[in-house]
Design a protein around this motif. Structure first.
Motif, short mmCIF file in Angstrom:
data_model
loop_
_atom_site.label_atom_id
_atom_site.label_comp_id
_atom_site.label_asym_id
_atom_site.label_seq_id
_atom_site.Cartn_x
_atom_site.Cartn_y
_atom_site.Cartn_z
N MET A 1 -9.34 -18.90 -2.72
CA MET A 1 -10.65 -18.29 -3.01
C MET A 1 -10.65 -17.59 -4.36
SD MET A 1 -12.91 -16.18 -0.36
CE MET A 1 -14.72 -16.23 -0.50
N SER A 2 -9.48 -17.07 -4.77
CA SER A 2 -9.51 -16.26 -5.98
C SER A 2 -9.36 -17.12 -7.24
CB SER A 2 -8.40 -15.23 -5.96
OG SER A 2 -7.14 -15.85 -6.03
N ARG B 1 -6.64 -15.78 -12.07
CA ARG B 1 -7.04 -14.43 -12.42
C ARG B 1 -7.43 -14.37 -13.89
NH1 ARG B 1 -4.50 -9.76 -14.29
NH2 ARG B 1 -2.54 -10.81 -14.70
N ARG C 1 -6.83 -9.80 -18.76
CA ARG C 1 -7.38 -8.46 -18.98
C ARG C 1 -6.80 -7.89 -20.25
NH1 ARG C 1 -6.39 -5.27 -13.36
NH2 ARG C 1 -7.87 -6.41 -12.06
N ARG D 1 -16.74 -8.27 -17.73
CA ARG D 1 -16.55 -7.28 -16.68
C ARG D 1 -15.67 -6.16 -17.21
NH1 ARG D 1 -13.83 -8.71 -10.90
NH2 ARG D 1 -12.06 -9.08 -12.29
N ASN E 1 -2.69 -2.10 -16.45
CA ASN E 1 -3.63 -3.07 -15.92
C ASN E 1 -4.15 -4.06 -16.95
OD1 ASN E 1 -4.30 -2.81 -12.89
ND2 ASN E 1 -3.97 -0.70 -13.58
N GLU F 1 3.45 -11.25 -18.00
CA GLU F 1 2.74 -11.38 -16.73
C GLU F 1 2.82 -10.11 -15.91
OE1 GLU F 1 0.75 -13.59 -15.38
OE2 GLU F 1 0.76 -14.70 -17.23
#
Lengths: 161, 161, 161, 161
Positions: free
Chosen positions: C1-2, C5, C8, C61, C97, C160
């Motif tokens: 579903m994801s 990624r 960022r 985002r 992050n 990573e």
């Protein structure tokens, strides 16, 4: 130079309390110091102050891990104040820095520390209502709580973290 | 019972270092303890071990705030190991718990601590390359660094927080 | 579903700034969002608000990791405010992050984040004075900074974590 | 640009669970997303994965606040993974980032989060054994838990923190 590290007991409980609970905390501190244990706590008032006062009276050492940034917020019986500026997240450090945990009275903050301690595999002894939680050992008196912790120490049953 | 809280100096620097830097750290620790200051550091090796060894040799007290969960990871000259399990975020606690900061050698971790210390308003003295950063006071020798920190203390110019 | 990624990028810089720096941050945000990167920042004003505004204008985002406990303290261009109550220690989370870090102007707080990013092995690009720090890549314009980060992404040279 | 911030509900519970508990978590996620709430959780498996799967199936958004440093450790239904490297201390962030908390099954970690939530003044609803703790509202079914949380939202009884 450092030799064997002294055992540490994290004592958690209400930040404000009546005289009877304060005296129980003070007695607990005196007994734990008599067993050669350093005290770790949240550094503020109530049970934290009582246990530090008792430990100091018996020649023990006390570490207070504070929620804020001001070491002067520590109760006067703290030898080593550690400021964190982390608020309630400092509860994790209070629990991590003890080989065992004793809870005395206390509310939601104490409950959070018991949960954290159990999650971290620390032995937890409670004086008061939290003694009925699964995984927590119940003690009726400060003497009994101190004896239980001392027994953990002697038997090397304490988690080494 | 607590009286006046002793001044604390956070000493930051490389976790591994050559003998010359180690001896500079050890001398710094001896001098700071001679000024009555407790030492706060990250609790591991290199500069952290050197400054703790020196401070202990001069009768001082040393606090090591560790990245991991095992107090046994502290160098043997740490009196009070504080485990955090917070990794590199413990750098914030190292800096917060000193009234002033001395940097000795070091890489990116030390740079982060200098930035945090300046942001928190702590006086920062650097031995080595970081002495040229804006807001950092440069010292040529451990003696000079210790004297600068001692002067802050005498003049009450240290931030109290 | 994801699925995969999204990359960022942590953008760090002054909490208050003049219009020119704000517009540079906004342009940077627009460009990074155009490369398909999410933005991570400290969630407050100045460069943080500028980069979030630009990213949102380009359909990106934005995640704002706040020092306090109130999500309403986030600038209005933050999609996902994360409160921490950890004060300056939240800088560690800002840096962790992101897959890469871009610094734009900024003072001691930004310096601390650059140190943390280098310590964590993140690629760091700086617009402004911090471009001369060892280990930091210097960019002259937001376009150049965005292109450098995009190149990291294409080449899978990003850590990573 | 941001408009009204969506309500967030922190869902806490066991990291491994049987199919019945997983399906209860999934239903809870679907219902909460149907009420327009974002989900905050610890980002891992068991109840955390179930509630995220349900929320995503209903078009909701999910935030996973992870104990470690690797965003790939998040379950596949997390939209926004936040790495912390803080271990169990991330429990504080899980609870802080919700306007209300629902506990479903769970052990000591969940107990710690309930204590933290009560200390922070968050409304806490529990499905399962923790419903009997003082200050916790007990729900019999996911439907009842979701309705209780939705009622808080409508009545603006949620703490804004």
């Amino acid at each position: 130079m450092s030799g064997k590290r002294p055992r540490r007991v994290s004592v958690i409980g209400a930040g404000t309390c009546d005289a009877a609970v304060y005296e129980a905390a003070r007695l607990l501190g005196r007994l734990l110091a008599g067993h050669g244990c350093d005290i770790v706590c949240g550094g503020l008032g109530g049970v934290m102050a009582g246990v530090c006062q008792g430990a100091r009276e018996a020649g023990g050492r006390t570490i207070g891990i504070l929620p804020g940034d001001d070491p002067a917020a520590a109760n006067p019986f703290v030898n080593v104040p550690i400021v964190t500026g982390m608020g309630i997240a400092r509860n994790v450090l209070v629990v991590k820095n003890g080989d065992a945990v004793v809870a005395l009275s206390g509310g939601a903050g104490t409950l959070s520390e018991i949960g954290l301690a159990l999650k971290l595999g620390r032995p937890v002894v409670a004086l008061g209502p939290y003694g009925t939680l699964p995984g927590v050992r119940s003690a009726k008196t400060p003497e009994e709580a101190a004896a239980m912790v001392a027994a953990f120490c002697r038997d090397d049953q304490l988690s080494e973290s």
